[in-house]
Scaffold this active site. Structure first.
Site, PDB file in Angstrom:
ATOM      1  N   GLY A 170     -10.911   3.240 -76.767  1.00 41.55           N
ATOM      2  CA  GLY A 170     -12.189   2.695 -76.327  1.00 41.55           C
ATOM      3  C   GLY A 170     -13.325   3.473 -76.966  1.00 41.55           C
ATOM      4  N   CYS A 204     -35.357  11.639 -59.208  1.00 34.33           N
ATOM      5  CA  CYS A 204     -35.694  12.800 -58.387  1.00 34.33           C
ATOM      6  C   CYS A 204     -34.440  13.591 -58.058  1.00 34.33           C
ATOM      7  CB  CYS A 204     -36.380  12.337 -57.112  1.00 34.33           C
ATOM      8  SG  CYS A 204     -37.715  11.194 -57.442  1.00 34.33           S
ATOM      9  N   TYR A 261     -19.195   4.168 -72.673  1.00 33.36           N
ATOM     10  CA  TYR A 261     -19.313   4.868 -71.381  1.00 33.36           C
ATOM     11  C   TYR A 261     -20.759   5.335 -71.167  1.00 33.36           C
ATOM     12  CZ  TYR A 261     -14.222   4.964 -71.834  1.00 33.36           C
ATOM     13  OH  TYR A 261     -12.912   4.617 -72.015  1.00 33.36           O
TER      14      TYR A 261
HETATM   15  C1  LIG Z   1      -9.771   4.318 -70.433  1.00 36.41           C
HETATM   16  C2  LIG Z   1      -8.476   3.933 -70.976  1.00 36.41           C
HETATM   17  C3  LIG Z   1      -8.301   3.776 -72.344  1.00 36.41           C
HETATM   18  C4  LIG Z   1      -9.369   4.102 -73.360  1.00 36.41           C
HETATM   19  O1  LIG Z   1      -9.633   5.453 -73.362  1.00 36.41           O
HETATM   20  P1  LIG Z   1     -10.670   6.081 -74.447  1.00 36.41           P
HETATM   21  O2  LIG Z   1     -10.748   7.511 -74.075  1.00 36.41           O
HETATM   22  O3  LIG Z   1     -11.947   5.360 -74.237  1.00 36.41           O
HETATM   23  O4  LIG Z   1     -10.100   5.845 -75.784  1.00 36.41           O
HETATM   24  C5  LIG Z   1      -7.080   3.322 -72.792  1.00 36.41           C
HETATM   25  N1  LIG Z   1      -6.067   3.055 -71.925  1.00 36.41           N
HETATM   26  C6  LIG Z   1      -6.207   3.212 -70.594  1.00 36.41           C
HETATM   27  C7  LIG Z   1      -5.066   2.902 -69.712  1.00 36.41           C
HETATM   28  C8  LIG Z   1      -7.395   3.662 -70.078  1.00 36.41           C
HETATM   29  O5  LIG Z   1      -7.516   3.841 -68.767  1.00 36.41           O
END
Ligand SMILES: *Cc1c(COP(=O)(O)O)cnc(C)c1O
Length: 366
Positions: free
Chosen positions: A247, A310, A338
């Site tokens: 991700g 705040c 994120y």
């Molecule tokens: C969040 C997640 C990802 C992606 O993780 P990154 O650190 O954003 O690459 C992949 N697989 C699962 C199961 C996740 O929970």
């Protein structure tokens, strides 16, 4: 001035900051390079990193499918790409999520499997394993010990036994997303452990998860996709189907959070710049405890950049050695993953940011 900075200044002139500005061309170039480095390994994108449809449309040209972690993400992605494969994972799936038709369902516990079998639904499943392997240097650990994610090998064996003697739910393989923030050599070590485990279990489809490292201290330090792709090609045996689902490392670089300075002041000797917006738009520095990288400007006395909330937690970056004056535009890099989508948007009821998209192209331009 690069295309994102140009756009940030246009938005400033139009009174539209704060804003998230994305470089779709740079995303295209970056993901194409990742895809190229992976060879035969399938690439899914973990949608929770950033589900923005404009980004997903660029990603769709390169990825083989999507990893979604809720019914909401599932509906969102299916609406955009009705024909692309989806893998649904995540702990705590509801019955509706468990029985939703998807290409792959990542089963997280014997209890989930029990409910799935009782429902009578058909499914192709990967069992999510949490192997007891040493995980060093990770920013987050989802495996390697007692966590709510996946199953220990005992749980996987239990599931494998439950699946025997029936055909509706087919065991396709294993899924492992053990940690995030790891570099290629560490991820390859984990991959080797997962592959050995899958071979013992007798399955040939292996999803190795995401978690590829990015560096907020040094945005130029990229994950070594070439080494990772070559390493996986060496580990893979004939007939094995490997998949990853990153991700952050795919989308983090293509987005910036741009805002403007509302006030500059010195308090007990320390210099602060207060900007419009803050961690209710870009929560990443608060959750990760880091300083969000700032696009360099004229050198100056170190200044701490805070938002409008705040709370003392509303700090975007500390002691940044640049000159900031009232009205100046400030750009935070690495805000493509994120960022907005994990933030507490309505705390203090400030307006939401604008969203703007440019077509740059150079991979490093964000
Ligand atoms: C969040 C997640 C990802 C992606 O993780 P990154 O650190 O954003 O690459 C992949 N697989 C699962 C199961 C996740 O929970």
């Amino acid at each position: 001035m690069d295309v994102l900075t140009e756009r940030a200044h246009e938005l400033a002139a139009a009174g539209m900051l704060p804003a998230f500005v994305y470089d779709l061309g740079a995303l295209d170039v970056h993901v194409a390079a990742v895809r190229e480095a992976l060879g035969e390994v399938e690439l899914y994108y973990a949608v929770k990193a950033n589900p923005d449809p404009q980004l997903l449309r660029v990603l769709a040209r390169h990825v083989d499918g999507w990893e979604v972690a809720s019914g909401g993400e599932l509906a969102h992605v299916r609406g955009l790409f009705p024909d692309m494969p989806l893998a649904l994972g995540g702990p705590g799936k509801t019955d509706a999520e468990l029985t939703a038709p998807v290409h792959r369902l990542h089963v997280e516990s014997p209890g989930e499997l029990e409910r799935l079998l009782a429902s009578g639904a058909r499914a192709d499943v990967l069992l999510r394993v949490n192997l007891e392997v040493p995980i060093e240097g990770a920013s987050l650990a989802m495996g390697g010990g007692a966590t709510p994610f996946g199953m220990d090998p005992g749980g996987v064996a239990e599931c494998a036994a439950m699946l025997r003697g029936q055909e509706r739910v087919r065991l396709r393989g294993v899924h492992a997303h053990l940690a995030s923030g790891l570099h290629a050599p560490q991820l390859l070590e984990l991959a080797q452990a997962v592959l050995e485990y899958a071979r013992e279990l007798g399955v040939a489809e292996i999803n190795l998860g995401g978690g590829m490292a990015v560096s907020y201290d040094d945005p130029g330090e990229l994950f070594d996709w070439v080494a990772y792709g070559e390493g996986l090609a060496k580990l893979r045996r004939r007939g094995e189907r490997l998949r990853i689902e990153p991700g952050r490392s795919l989308t983090v670089y293509c987005g910036r959070y741009a805002t403007r300075v509302i006030d500059v002041k010195r308090v007990h000797g320390r210099l602060f710049a207060i900007v419009a917006g803050g961690t209710h738009h870009l929560r990443t520095p608060a959750t990760k405890g880091h300083d969000q990288p700032v696009v360099p400007g004229a050198a100056g006395e170190p200044v701490t950049i805070a938002g409008q909330l705040c709370t003392p937690k509303d700090l975007l970056a500390r002691e940044v050695p640049i000159t900031l004056r009232r009205g100046d535009v400030v750009e935070f890099a690495m805000a493509g993953a994120y960022a907005w989508n994990i933030s507490h948007h309505d705390f203090l009821m400030h307006p939401h940011p604008a969203f703007s998209y440019v077509r740059g192209g150079r991979a490093g331009s964000c």
